[in-house]
Design an enzyme around this catalytic site. Structure first.
Site, PDB file in Angstrom:
ATOM      1  CG  HIS A 161      -1.801   1.224   1.219  1.00  0.00           C
ATOM      2  ND1 HIS A 161      -3.006   1.262   0.568  1.00  0.00           N
ATOM      3  CD2 HIS A 161      -1.616   2.461   1.737  1.00  0.00           C
ATOM      4  CE1 HIS A 161      -3.531   2.465   0.699  1.00  0.00           C
ATOM      5  NE2 HIS A 161      -2.698   3.215   1.408  1.00  0.00           N
ATOM      6  CG  HIS A 177       1.915   7.684   0.566  1.00  0.00           C
ATOM      7  ND1 HIS A 177       1.316   8.911   0.374  1.00  0.00           N
ATOM      8  CD2 HIS A 177       0.925   6.834   0.917  1.00  0.00           C
ATOM      9  CE1 HIS A 177       0.018   8.795   0.613  1.00  0.00           C
ATOM     10  NE2 HIS A 177      -0.240   7.553   0.938  1.00  0.00           N
ATOM     11  CE  LYS A 223      -2.560   9.398  -2.526  1.00  0.00           C
ATOM     12  NZ  LYS A 223      -2.617   8.115  -1.840  1.00  0.00           N
TER      13      LYS A 223
END
Length: 290
Positions: A161, A177, A223
């Site tokens: 993730h 990220h 995003k």
């Protein structure tokens, strides 16, 4: 959960210690060059339309040879290939992949960054002092598979993730990220950087900032804002988020700390004994208020 001033100060101290120990952090302008371009606009939730305020990629240059010559980055890049993009698709973890996960953790444990984090967590009674047990704890936090999508099998883990990114019903980007993955996906034309996020024109970030708030699309999905460290090593991110994860039992933990010149909000979501997601949010830098 109200964190005491002391607890926060102690946390800031250890995070700054690992920041200074991060000798594998790449140098902006030398090892890599980014191009921030325009400030990204507002994107309504669920919308996949974003005005592109950045015609060129975020990364103008990355010294890949240097990246691949550093053991933790080399193993990290290997792992990026091992994950299915879509949540709800059960991950199949081959024994070879288990092995690659372990090799990555072993490489992390060789670094001063991770040794410092381990020592701190042992002192706080959060981690076993035996390195092989600590490695198992790291494995559970980052690599243990769990159901993120109720309809499917075990389709996700913290590492996937946070560092790789995944999609939810083909609609919404989750995670992603990490700057190395961002760079590699951008290089393969999967990511289109749309611009940096900031509150107003006064708080334009610098191209040597090691933390940015970004807007981008990935394989067509937008995003609206994603916080990311830039140029830092994999061991730094794993150490930092592991410490925050283990120092709290809350479902969601958010701490505001000053690391180097950056005032950051560090956010960690828990998924049982594993990380659900974790990311930095840049609040201010060099005394610029965002």
């Amino acid at each position: 959960m109200a964190r005491s001033q002391d607890a926060n100060q102690e946390l800031a101290q250890v995070l700054n210690e690992i920041w200074h120990l991060d000798t594998n952090r790449l140098r902006p302008g030398t090892d890599y060059v980014i191009s921030l371009q325009g400030r990204a606009g507002y994107v309504a939730r669920g919308s996949n339309y974003a005005r592109d305020k950045a015609r060129a990629p975020l990364f103008t240059y990355v010294n890949e040879e240097k990246l691949k010559s550093i053991e933790t980055y080399a193993h990290f890049i290997n792992l990026l290939d091992n994950y299915e993009m879509s949540t709800g698709v059960s991950e199949t973890v081959t024994s070879e992949e288990h092995q690659e996960n372990r090799i990555f953790i072993n490489a992390l444990m060789e670094t001063d960054v991770m040794k410092c984090a381990h020592k701190y967590l042992v002192r706080k009674g959060q981690s076993p002092s035996d390195p092989s047990q600590f490695k198992r704890q790291l494995y559970d936090i980052w690599f243990r598979l769990y159901h993120r999508d109720r309809s499917g099998g075990e389709d996700s883990c913290g590492f996937e993730h946070v560092f790789v990114g995944e999609t939810k019903h083909g609609q919404e980007i989750m995670g992603l990220h990490n700057w190395v993955q961002f760079y590699l996906q951008e290089k393969h034309d999967h990511i289109d950087y749309k611009g940096y996020k900031a509150r107003d024109n006064k708080d334009t970030p610098d191209e040597d900032d090691h933390v940015l708030n970004l807007q981008f699309s990935w394989k067509g999905l937008v995003k609206p804002i994603g916080g990311s460290f830039i140029g830092v090593s994999p061991e730094f991110e794993v150490a930092l988020f592991t410490i925050i994860f283990l120092m709290s039992n809350e479902k969601m933990t958010s701490v505001v700390v000053k690391v180097d010149e950056y005032v950051l909000e560090l956010v960690v979501y828990r998924h049982g004994r594993s990380i659900g997601t974790s990311y930095p949010k840049l609040l201010s830098s060099n005394n610029r208020d965002l």
